[in-house]
Design a protein around this motif. Sequence first.
Motif, PDB file in Angstrom:
ATOM      1  N   THR A 204       0.806  -0.980   0.019  1.00  0.00           N
ATOM      2  CA  THR A 204      -0.189  -0.074   0.096  1.00  0.00           C
ATOM      3  C   THR A 204       1.572   1.537  -0.117  1.00  0.00           C
ATOM      4  N   CYS A 205       2.129   1.495   0.682  1.00  0.00           N
ATOM      5  CA  CYS A 205       2.787   2.281   0.562  1.00  0.00           C
ATOM      6  C   CYS A 205       3.780   2.384  -0.492  1.00  0.00           C
ATOM      7  N   ILE A 206       4.289   2.062  -0.777  1.00  0.00           N
ATOM      8  CA  ILE A 206       4.753   2.070  -2.491  1.00  0.00           C
ATOM      9  C   ILE A 206       3.077   2.639  -3.474  1.00  0.00           C
ATOM     10  N   GLU A 207       1.733   1.719  -3.797  1.00  0.00           N
ATOM     11  CA  GLU A 207       1.155   2.179  -4.489  1.00  0.00           C
ATOM     12  C   GLU A 207       0.661   3.762  -3.736  1.00  0.00           C
ATOM     13  N   ARG A 208       1.327   4.013  -2.862  1.00  0.00           N
ATOM     14  CA  ARG A 208       0.156   5.729  -3.239  1.00  0.00           C
ATOM     15  C   ARG A 208       1.640   6.109  -2.457  1.00  0.00           C
ATOM     16  N   GLY A 209       2.177   5.748  -2.570  1.00  0.00           N
ATOM     17  CA  GLY A 209       3.344   7.389  -2.464  1.00  0.00           C
ATOM     18  C   GLY A 209       3.175   7.363  -0.014  1.00  0.00           C
ATOM     19  N   TRP A 210       3.576   6.631   0.314  1.00  0.00           N
ATOM     20  CA  TRP A 210       3.049   6.395   1.747  1.00  0.00           C
ATOM     21  C   TRP A 210       4.288   5.985   2.890  1.00  0.00           C
ATOM     22  N   ARG A 211       5.110   5.921   3.714  1.00  0.00           N
ATOM     23  CA  ARG A 211       6.079   5.235   4.580  1.00  0.00           C
ATOM     24  C   ARG A 211       4.917   4.342   5.269  1.00  0.00           C
ATOM     25  N   LEU A 212       6.458   2.851   5.235  1.00  0.00           N
ATOM     26  CA  LEU A 212       6.573   2.057   6.283  1.00  0.00           C
ATOM     27  C   LEU A 212       6.562   2.623   7.856  1.00  0.00           C
ATOM     28  N   SER A 213       5.910   2.617   8.233  1.00  0.00           N
ATOM     29  CA  SER A 213       6.408   2.792  10.187  1.00  0.00           C
ATOM     30  C   SER A 213       7.248   1.346  10.760  1.00  0.00           C
TER      31      SER A 213
END
Length: 223
Positions: A204-213
């Motif tokens: 999801t982070c890759i798809e949306r440009g979000w970060r992983l914590s």
Amino acid sequence: MNYRINEIFETLQGEGVFTGVPAIFVRLQGCPVGCPWCDTQHTWNTDADKQVAVAELAKKTAADDRWAELSADDIVAWFERNGYRAKHVVITGGEPAMFDLQPLAEVLEKRGYRLQIETSGTFPLQVSAATWVTLSPKLDMPGGYLVQPENMRRANEIKHPIAMQKHIDALDQLLQQYPVADDVVISLQPISQRPRATELAIATCIERGWRLSVQMHKYLNIE
């Protein structure tokens, strides 16, 4: 102004934007939100018979539900007495937004500390303008508290714990209902490092440009 303190310790921030940054954690006592996966459930209640003197609190070597009342000056004195070097202070809990944190922020910021608060977003924020607000929205929790729209607008970072797709869907709905600022950092945090949750968060982070914590402190087995 006194604060109910469960513990104070120096370590590395293990989550979110400031992952890896040396930090002093000030953990406050008390939280009615009731997240089932909470790893600090010992901070939920503020039983009077668990209140102890500051000297006894300082001797704690393991997590428990004992707490003491400290003023802002007491907290600074704790930092200095223990020789803490970090200048990043994380106010966590429990639910720290149950307290008026502005007096504490005033004292610490005058001494050169940067503040970060980790909150569920369910109580009005009483923080300084310079405080970094990490909002980890807690939705449909047993306590029945709702994320407040003004907290979404104030947040610098949205850090959302997930285990499955429905948790991402709930975040999408929240963001649509209560838009955040354009420069807000959004990160997903797999609950309890579960492999399937981690895989979903990464995709999801890759798809949306979000970060992983990834809760680095748990992988490193540090506090």
